[in-house]
Design a protein around this motif. Structure first.
Motif, PDB file in Angstrom:
ATOM      1  N   ALA A 170       6.078 130.547 156.883  1.00 41.87           N
ATOM      2  CA  ALA A 170       7.227 129.557 156.561  1.00 41.87           C
ATOM      3  C   ALA A 170       6.963 128.505 157.203  1.00 41.87           C
ATOM      4  CB  ALA A 170       8.440 130.224 157.494  1.00 41.87           C
ATOM      5  N   GLY A 171       6.294 128.468 158.361  1.00 42.06           N
ATOM      6  CA  GLY A 171       5.864 127.089 159.110  1.00 42.06           C
ATOM      7  C   GLY A 171       4.994 126.349 158.179  1.00 42.06           C
ATOM      8  N   SER A 172       3.983 127.032 157.265  1.00 43.51           N
ATOM      9  CA  SER A 172       3.230 126.428 156.585  1.00 43.51           C
ATOM     10  C   SER A 172       3.912 126.051 155.340  1.00 43.51           C
ATOM     11  CB  SER A 172       2.320 127.466 155.725  1.00 43.51           C
ATOM     12  OG  SER A 172       1.651 126.944 154.704  1.00 43.51           O
ATOM     13  N   ILE A 173       4.971 126.538 154.802  1.00 42.36           N
ATOM     14  CA  ILE A 173       5.803 125.768 153.672  1.00 42.36           C
ATOM     15  C   ILE A 173       6.272 124.505 154.041  1.00 42.36           C
ATOM     16  CG2 ILE A 173       7.832 126.261 152.209  1.00 42.36           C
ATOM     17  CD1 ILE A 173       6.983 129.141 152.473  1.00 42.36           C
ATOM     18  N   SER A 174       7.216 124.639 155.449  1.00 36.86           N
ATOM     19  CA  SER A 174       7.796 123.382 155.786  1.00 36.86           C
ATOM     20  C   SER A 174       6.663 122.144 155.935  1.00 36.86           C
ATOM     21  CB  SER A 174       8.628 123.587 156.907  1.00 36.86           C
ATOM     22  OG  SER A 174       8.092 123.443 158.207  1.00 36.86           O
ATOM     23  N   HIS A 175       5.671 122.583 156.401  1.00 35.65           N
ATOM     24  CA  HIS A 175       4.828 121.725 157.003  1.00 35.65           C
ATOM     25  C   HIS A 175       4.225 121.147 155.529  1.00 35.65           C
ATOM     26  CE1 HIS A 175       1.608 119.548 159.371  1.00 35.65           C
ATOM     27  NE2 HIS A 175       0.745 119.815 158.789  1.00 35.65           N
ATOM     28  N   SER A 176       3.977 121.614 154.560  1.00 33.75           N
ATOM     29  CA  SER A 176       3.131 120.884 153.268  1.00 33.75           C
ATOM     30  C   SER A 176       3.841 121.035 152.291  1.00 33.75           C
ATOM     31  CB  SER A 176       2.010 122.157 153.012  1.00 33.75           C
ATOM     32  OG  SER A 176       1.333 122.286 154.198  1.00 33.75           O
ATOM     33  N   ALA A 177       5.226 121.528 152.316  1.00 27.23           N
ATOM     34  CA  ALA A 177       5.924 121.364 150.923  1.00 27.23           C
ATOM     35  C   ALA A 177       7.185 120.594 151.124  1.00 27.23           C
ATOM     36  CB  ALA A 177       6.185 122.615 150.544  1.00 27.23           C
ATOM     37  N   THR A 178       7.856 121.014 152.096  1.00 26.94           N
ATOM     38  CA  THR A 178       9.355 120.580 151.976  1.00 26.94           C
ATOM     39  C   THR A 178       9.531 119.497 153.204  1.00 26.94           C
ATOM     40  OG1 THR A 178       9.960 122.411 153.532  1.00 26.94           O
ATOM     41  CG2 THR A 178      10.372 122.629 151.161  1.00 26.94           C
ATOM     42  N   HIS A 179       8.538 118.976 153.997  1.00 22.99           N
ATOM     43  CA  HIS A 179       8.671 117.739 154.703  1.00 22.99           C
ATOM     44  C   HIS A 179       9.702 118.308 155.896  1.00 22.99           C
ATOM     45  CE1 HIS A 179       7.731 113.898 155.959  1.00 22.99           C
ATOM     46  NE2 HIS A 179       8.668 113.804 156.231  1.00 22.99           N
ATOM     47  N   HIS A 180       9.498 119.521 156.859  1.00 20.98           N
ATOM     48  CA  HIS A 180       9.833 119.907 157.807  1.00 20.98           C
ATOM     49  C   HIS A 180      11.435 120.506 157.862  1.00 20.98           C
ATOM     50  CE1 HIS A 180       6.769 119.466 160.430  1.00 20.98           C
ATOM     51  NE2 HIS A 180       6.324 118.582 159.879  1.00 20.98           N
ATOM     52  N   SER A 181      11.599 120.854 156.412  1.00 18.11           N
ATOM     53  CA  SER A 181      12.950 121.424 156.239  1.00 18.11           C
ATOM     54  C   SER A 181      12.687 122.953 156.090  1.00 18.11           C
ATOM     55  CB  SER A 181      13.534 120.943 155.185  1.00 18.11           C
ATOM     56  OG  SER A 181      14.537 121.712 154.820  1.00 18.11           O
ATOM     57  N   PHE A 182      13.712 123.697 156.498  1.00 19.25           N
ATOM     58  CA  PHE A 182      13.538 125.115 156.281  1.00 19.25           C
ATOM     59  C   PHE A 182      14.549 125.701 155.421  1.00 19.25           C
ATOM     60  CE2 PHE A 182      11.428 124.412 160.399  1.00 19.25           C
ATOM     61  CZ  PHE A 182      10.222 125.194 160.056  1.00 19.25           C
ATOM     62  N   ASP A 183      15.318 124.718 154.586  1.00 14.50           N
ATOM     63  CA  ASP A 183      16.483 125.251 153.793  1.00 14.50           C
ATOM     64  C   ASP A 183      15.834 125.812 152.609  1.00 14.50           C
ATOM     65  OD1 ASP A 183      18.520 125.588 152.304  1.00 14.50           O
ATOM     66  OD2 ASP A 183      19.616 123.604 153.277  1.00 14.50           O
ATOM     67  N   MET A 184      15.801 127.114 152.220  1.00 15.20           N
ATOM     68  CA  MET A 184      15.336 127.752 151.087  1.00 15.20           C
ATOM     69  C   MET A 184      15.864 127.215 149.868  1.00 15.20           C
ATOM     70  SD  MET A 184      14.861 131.485 152.010  1.00 15.20           S
ATOM     71  CE  MET A 184      16.463 132.028 152.210  1.00 15.20           C
ATOM     72  N   ARG A 185      17.179 126.332 149.807  1.00 14.54           N
ATOM     73  CA  ARG A 185      17.596 125.651 148.430  1.00 14.54           C
ATOM     74  C   ARG A 185      16.742 124.502 148.328  1.00 14.54           C
ATOM     75  NH1 ARG A 185      23.707 125.725 151.065  1.00 14.54           N
ATOM     76  NH2 ARG A 185      22.217 125.049 152.938  1.00 14.54           N
ATOM     77  N   GLU A 186      15.744 124.163 149.080  1.00 15.87           N
ATOM     78  CA  GLU A 186      15.013 123.018 148.942  1.00 15.87           C
ATOM     79  C   GLU A 186      13.649 123.537 148.429  1.00 15.87           C
ATOM     80  OE1 GLU A 186      14.780 119.866 151.687  1.00 15.87           O
ATOM     81  OE2 GLU A 186      17.034 119.926 151.881  1.00 15.87           O
ATOM     82  N   MET A 187      13.704 124.923 148.396  1.00 12.04           N
ATOM     83  CA  MET A 187      12.230 125.311 148.056  1.00 12.04           C
ATOM     84  C   MET A 187      12.127 125.730 146.595  1.00 12.04           C
ATOM     85  SD  MET A 187      11.556 127.387 151.602  1.00 12.04           S
ATOM     86  CE  MET A 187      11.796 126.520 153.191  1.00 12.04           C
ATOM     87  N   GLY A 188      11.582 126.951 146.429  1.00 11.55           N
ATOM     88  CA  GLY A 188      11.508 127.536 144.977  1.00 11.55           C
ATOM     89  C   GLY A 188      10.056 127.172 144.335  1.00 11.55           C
ATOM     90  N   GLY A 189       9.637 128.032 143.642  1.00  6.72           N
ATOM     91  CA  GLY A 189       8.437 127.784 142.685  1.00  6.72           C
ATOM     92  C   GLY A 189       7.190 127.449 143.514  1.00  6.72           C
ATOM     93  N   LEU A 190       7.167 127.858 144.915  1.00  9.66           N
ATOM     94  CA  LEU A 190       5.915 127.287 145.665  1.00  9.66           C
ATOM     95  C   LEU A 190       4.845 128.335 145.151  1.00  9.66           C
ATOM     96  CD1 LEU A 190       7.628 126.418 148.902  1.00  9.66           C
ATOM     97  CD2 LEU A 190       6.955 124.778 147.098  1.00  9.66           C
ATOM     98  N   ARG A 191       4.862 129.465 144.474  1.00 13.98           N
ATOM     99  CA  ARG A 191       3.827 130.155 144.271  1.00 13.98           C
ATOM    100  C   ARG A 191       2.494 129.543 143.718  1.00 13.98           C
ATOM    101  NH1 ARG A 191       4.554 133.540 139.141  1.00 13.98           N
ATOM    102  NH2 ARG A 191       6.108 132.067 138.967  1.00 13.98           N
ATOM    103  N   LYS A 192       2.501 128.551 143.018  1.00  9.79           N
ATOM    104  CA  LYS A 192       1.701 127.987 142.184  1.00  9.79           C
ATOM    105  C   LYS A 192       0.934 127.041 143.325  1.00  9.79           C
ATOM    106  CE  LYS A 192       1.649 129.670 138.072  1.00  9.79           C
ATOM    107  NZ  LYS A 192       2.853 129.778 137.246  1.00  9.79           N
ATOM    108  N   PRO A 193       1.809 126.228 143.780  1.00  5.36           N
ATOM    109  CA  PRO A 193       0.860 125.079 144.506  1.00  5.36           C
ATOM    110  C   PRO A 193       0.345 125.771 145.934  1.00  5.36           C
ATOM    111  CG  PRO A 193       3.286 124.725 144.475  1.00  5.36           C
ATOM    112  CD  PRO A 193       2.915 125.765 143.508  1.00  5.36           C
ATOM    113  N   MET A 194       0.868 126.811 146.444  1.00  2.24           N
ATOM    114  CA  MET A 194       0.583 127.274 147.611  1.00  2.24           C
ATOM    115  C   MET A 194       0.201 128.696 147.588  1.00  2.24           C
ATOM    116  SD  MET A 194       3.695 125.712 150.076  1.00  2.24           S
ATOM    117  CE  MET A 194       2.686 125.658 151.553  1.00  2.24           C
ATOM    118  N   PRO A 195      -1.005 128.843 147.044  1.00  2.00           N
ATOM    119  CA  PRO A 195      -1.464 130.431 146.511  1.00  2.00           C
ATOM    120  C   PRO A 195      -1.573 131.257 147.866  1.00  2.00           C
ATOM    121  CG  PRO A 195      -3.230 128.874 146.216  1.00  2.00           C
ATOM    122  CD  PRO A 195      -1.879 128.202 146.438  1.00  2.00           C
TER     123      PRO A 195
END
Lengths: 168, 99, 692
Positions: free
Chosen positions: C381-406
């Motif tokens: 989860a930290g990796s996602i917020s660090h590299s994908a959502t700019h320090h947000s943990f809201d799952m409504r701002e995520m989605g589709g991260l399978r491809k860019p973050m294998p």
């Protein structure tokens, strides 16, 4: 045994009289001198109880150091040296006397109730217990941590007294 | 020798000290009375030490003596401060705690 | 190493001081000191574990093949009774305080439980240290962060090796203090410092119980020493009543520290801290301390709660309730870290319940496996917020991260599957151990609870994974894979999440975990080591799989038709339930509203406010009719009765206060007079009462 009893009563009466003197004297310096009698009497009682080392510490610290401190205190606060009846007491003297007597009564009743029949039996071995060697052994073996704590406390008191008393 | 001799002597000294603490106006005298009370405690401790034939009571008496010395040091410093601020060593002029 | 295990906590403790004093001057701002220290500690922990294992294996091989023969007998066979010889724990201590007859020791104790914890704590902590170099890069207080992290590990290790309960409590409180420091790491934002305070104060509430329990145990067993306490609790002359009260008191400590229902509310708030800290808290240090305590003095609980007899006991009930409560709350969270936090609450419930149903091994094993996959999930989860959502943990701002973050995706999937308990991942084995014990030890109801919890776990984790990795990307940044400092720890943890469970996999005839780590010198002899139950395993796995399927079906459908989306809006019951969960059972409102406000504010206003609030809740949940009744009750009862009474009390107090104020002369000697007179009177009264 009777010599001991006689010694106790002589010293005890002197101490009691001196204690009343401490709290009733109309002169601060006299009060301090009465206090010396009480302290010396205590030291004598300790000897009767075969606590030799504590008796000498009592003489050294109480009579040697604390009384001198008190006399300095008297000097620095310019306490009245002349006798002026009642000047040194406050208005609740009577109530205080009642409370003190009441407390003494309560304590005496308790003590007689609790230790009524208990006799102190002195043996030769007790001289050994009260010796400096035995007390020192106990302090540095069993009670070494409280001892260290007390040394910290003395340091703190030293610093505190200086910090309080200095003028700035 | 009954242990009560010592205990009642100690109780007497304690109550005399208590009277002094309550009734004296001069703060140096109040401190002296406090010393009287502490001394009474020591007599108790030594008497019980003799009864139990255990050195622990004497060790505690030594601690009490040490702490009494520290207490006098601090106490006199406070008395000096009172004297310096109120120009008098009398305790009944210290009444800022009044509610 | 077995004799000198005290070195292990000492290393991070020294590192803490070094970082604090010299960290800022180092090229990497102190991170290198922390990593080196934890690396050394980890190596030493591994050496300790090897030596312990050698010792156990030597003892076993000396005893011959007795163990294998007896193991086939089925239920009610215990390690100590299987013929595996008892290996004495290695205990060393020195006296640090001696006052008259009372002696207090500080010591190190090495046994199976300790070496397991040593390895887990140092490993997770090391990975978190490495991970943080990337995650906390350019942080405001980078050096302080590393210092606190080192101290955190040191305190946990200190607690783990403690040989007596007093020392354990010191470590326990140190852990609490460090978690306070780290949760509030970004204290400039008010919610963060509030969360830190809440964590501290809530666990302190439980600590009162811990302290009480330790005191009771001390007076019962006459010692703080863990060996003595355990021996006493198992001996025939044990005082059952005292042990029961001690267990109840200690249980409060566990509830506070390990986030059990109703003291669990601090755990999700603790997500305010940096994510690596959350991983550390949830996997290795803070919250497992409670479970560790339960396992450490297990005989006390065994005796106190009569666990051997089956039926219901406080420990199992608290654990069971926590499983369901935590899992249900995990459903309604939108914050990925909160989902994981509630999942930790629920998993800790498993561990506590396991202790409560006599599954000591299951609890410890689950602690072991859970550490790996939960750390993996949090760091993911930290990796996602660090590299994908700019320090947000809201799952409504995520989605589709399978491809860019294998890498993150696959490790997260492994963690999820392990958490859901699907064969052959780690969670399956440990969960199964617990459920099989509950089944075979006459705790059927907790078997059902455990199965329901497992199903719910599978469902909420499916939702979480779906929202995060599938569908369309809903954020506004450019997701990319994280740097190796982040992905390497993830991969290590994912691998461990797969293989850790195989240490104790009955169908493969591997019982190494039990053999190595159950040797703690004193467990109840009647404890059940369950047989592997193929039927039960099949049920739990298929249940989890089916639920994953159903949940996936629903979330996919929702994506297409919005069917589920509207459910809570359309259906009243569903809506009420959703609100109930979303408000976290109103527990926070209860704590903050009733307790804090009641203490803080005037009681009249406080009770008035709470009443209105409760009435509002009733309106939402039940409807208009009860609202009218509530309004009536409010008007008549509150306004007239309660307010009237409060006002009267206030008036009386003011009057009495006026009278009493005359006594406040401000003269010390007057006060002393009253004091001494009262002392004399009280003494006299006590004397008269006692004599008469």
């Amino acid at each position: 045994m009777w010599e001991q009893q006689v010694a106790f009563w002589v010293i005890a009466v002197a101490m009691a009289g001196a204690a009343i003197g401490v709290v009733r004297a109309n002169n601060v310096v006299h009060a301090a001198l009465f206090l010396i009698v009480v302290f010396a009497g205590s030291a004598a009682q300790y000897i009767l109880l075969l606590a030799e080392f504590v008796a000498w510490v009592q003489v050294l610290i109480y009579i040697g150091a604390i009384i001198v401190l008190f006399l300095f205190g008297v000097m620095l606060t310019r306490a009245p040296m002349r006798e002026e009846r009642g000047k040194l007491d406050n208005s609740q003297r009577l109530a205080s006397a009642v409370v003190a007597l009441f407390l003494f009564g309560v304590l005496a009743v308790f003590l007689i109730d609790a230790f009524g029949g208990t006799e102190l039996r002195f043996r030769d071995s007790m001289v050994e217990v009260g010796s400096a060697a035995s007390v020192g052994d106990s302090i540095f073996r069993q009670f070494v941590i409280p001892f260290e704590v007390v040394s910290m406390l003395l340091l703190a008191a030293l610093v505190g007294a200086v910090a309080l008393a200095r003028r700035d | 020798m009954p242990i009560n001799y010592f205990l009642i002597l100690s109780a007497f000294l304690f109550c005399a000290g208590a009277y002094g603490v309550l009734a004296r106006r001069n703060s140096v005298l109040v401190l002296m009375s406090v010393e009287l009370m502490l001394n009474a405690v020591n007599i108790n401790l030594i008497a019980f030490s003799a009864q139990a034939q255990d050195v622990a009571g004497q060790v505690f008496a030594l601690f009490v003596i040490t702490i009494a010395a520290a207490e006098v040091g601090i106490g006199l410093a406070i008395v000096l401060l009172i004297y310096r601020n109120l120009r008098s060593p009398d305790l009944d002029r210290v009444e800022q705690l009044k509610g | 190493m077995l004799d000198n295990v005290w070195i292990i906590p000492l290393i991070p403790a020294v590192s803490y001081l070094l970082i604090l004093f010299f960290g800022k001057r180092m090229p990497k701002k102190g991170a290198e000191i922390g990593i080196a220290a934890l690396g050394a500690a980890f190596v030493l922990a591994c050496i300790t574990a090897m030596q312990w294992i050698d010792k156990v294996e030597a003892a076993v091989s000396k005893e011959g093949g007795a163990a294998t023969g007896l193991a086939a007998l089925g239920r009610s066979v215990v390690a100590a009774a299987t013929g595996a010889p008892e290996v004495e724990p290695v205990v060393r201590g020195v006296t640090w305080w001696e006052n008259g007859p009372a002696k207090f020791e500080i010591g190190a104790r090495v046994d199976g439980l300790v070496v397991m914890m040593l390895v887990v704590v140092t490993l997770i902590s090391l990975l978190v240290h490495v991970y943080s170099t990337a995650y906390m890069h350019e942080d405001r207080r980078f050096t302080h962060y590393y210092a606190a992290l080192s101290l955190f590990s040191a305190s946990m290790l200190f607690m783990v090796i403690s040989a007596n309960l007093l020392q354990l409590m010191v470590g326990w409180e140190l852990v609490g203090l460090c978690s306070f420091m780290l949760i509030g790491h970004w204290w400039e934002e008010k919610p963060n410092s509030n969360a830190a305070l809440k964590a501290f104060l809530t666990t302190r509430t439980g600590d009162v119980g811990l302290m009480t329990g330790i005191i009771i145990v001390f007076f019962a067993a006459g010692s703080f020493d863990i060996s003595v306490v355990n021996e006493y609790a198992l001996s025939p002359e044990v005082n059952h009543g005292l042990m029961m009260w001690a267990s109840v008191a200690l249980m409060f400590g566990i509830m506070g520290k390990s986030g059990q229902f109703f003291l669990h509310t601090w755990l999700p708030d603790a997500m305010a801290g940096p994510t690596p800290v959350s991983a550390l808290i949830h996997a290795a240090t803070m919250v497992v301390a409670g479970v560790f305590l339960g396992a450490r003095v297990y005989p006390v609980f065994w005796e106190g709660f009569s666990i051997g007899g089956g039926g219901l006991n406080m420990m199992a009930v608290v654990g069971g309730v926590t499983i369901i409560v935590g899992a249900a709350l995990a459903f309604v969270q939108n914050d990925i870290k909160k989902v994981l936090a509630y999942s930790t609450v629920s998993q800790l419930g498993y561990m506590v319940m396991a202790l409560g149903v006599g599954a000591w091994l299951g609890a410890v094993f689950h602690l072991f496996t859970h550490a790996f996959f939960k750390a993996c999930l949090f760091l993911g989860a930290g990796s996602i917020s660090h590299s994908a959502t700019h320090h947000s943990f809201d799952m409504r701002e995520m989605g589709g991260l399978r491809k860019p973050m294998p890498v993150t995706f696959w490790t997260f999937i492994v963690g999820t599957v392990a958490l859901a308990g699907i064969f052959p991942f780690a969670g399956f084995w440990s969960k199964d151990e617990i459920l099989a014990t509950a089944d075979q030890g006459d705790f059927r109801i907790f078997l059902v609870v455990g199965l329901i919890g497992a199903a719910m776990t599978a469902a909420y984790m499916t939702r979480c994974v779906y929202l995060t990795f599938f569908g369309q990307y809903r954020g506004h940044h450019h997701p990319h894979e994280s740097t190796p400092a982040i992905t390497v720890p993830l991969v290590i943890l994912a691998v461990l999440s797969v293989v850790a469970g195989l240490l104790q996999s009955a169908p493969f005839e591997i019982k190494k975990f039990q053999e190595w780590f159950e040797q703690v010198g004193g467990l109840p002899k009647e404890m059940i080591i369950p047989e592997f139950d193929y039927g039960l395993a099949a049920i739990s796995v298929s249940l989890a799989t089916i639920v994953v399927g159903i949940a996936a079906f629903f979330v996919f459908r929702r994506e297409e038709h919005g069917a589920l989306k509207g459910l809570t809006q359309r259906n009243r019951v569903a809506h009420a339930g959703y609100r109930f969960l979303e408000r976290k059972y109103y527990l926070d409102d209860l704590y903050e509203g009733v307790i804090v406000a009641g203490v803080k504010g005037p009681i009249a206003r406080g009770s008035n406010w709470v009443n209105q609030y409760v009435i509002d809740g009733v309106v939402n949940a039940v409807g208009r009719g009860s609202a009218r009744a509530g309004r009536w009750a409010y008007d008549v009862f509150d306004q007239e009765v309660v307010d009237g009474a409060v006002n009267d009390i206030g008036r009386e107090t003011a009057l009495a206060g006026g009278g009493m104020s005359k006594l406040q002369s401000g003269r010390l000697q007057r006060y002393a007079l009253f004091l001494l007179a009262s002392v004399g009177l009280i003494a006299l009264a006590v004397y008269i009462v006692n004599v008469a």
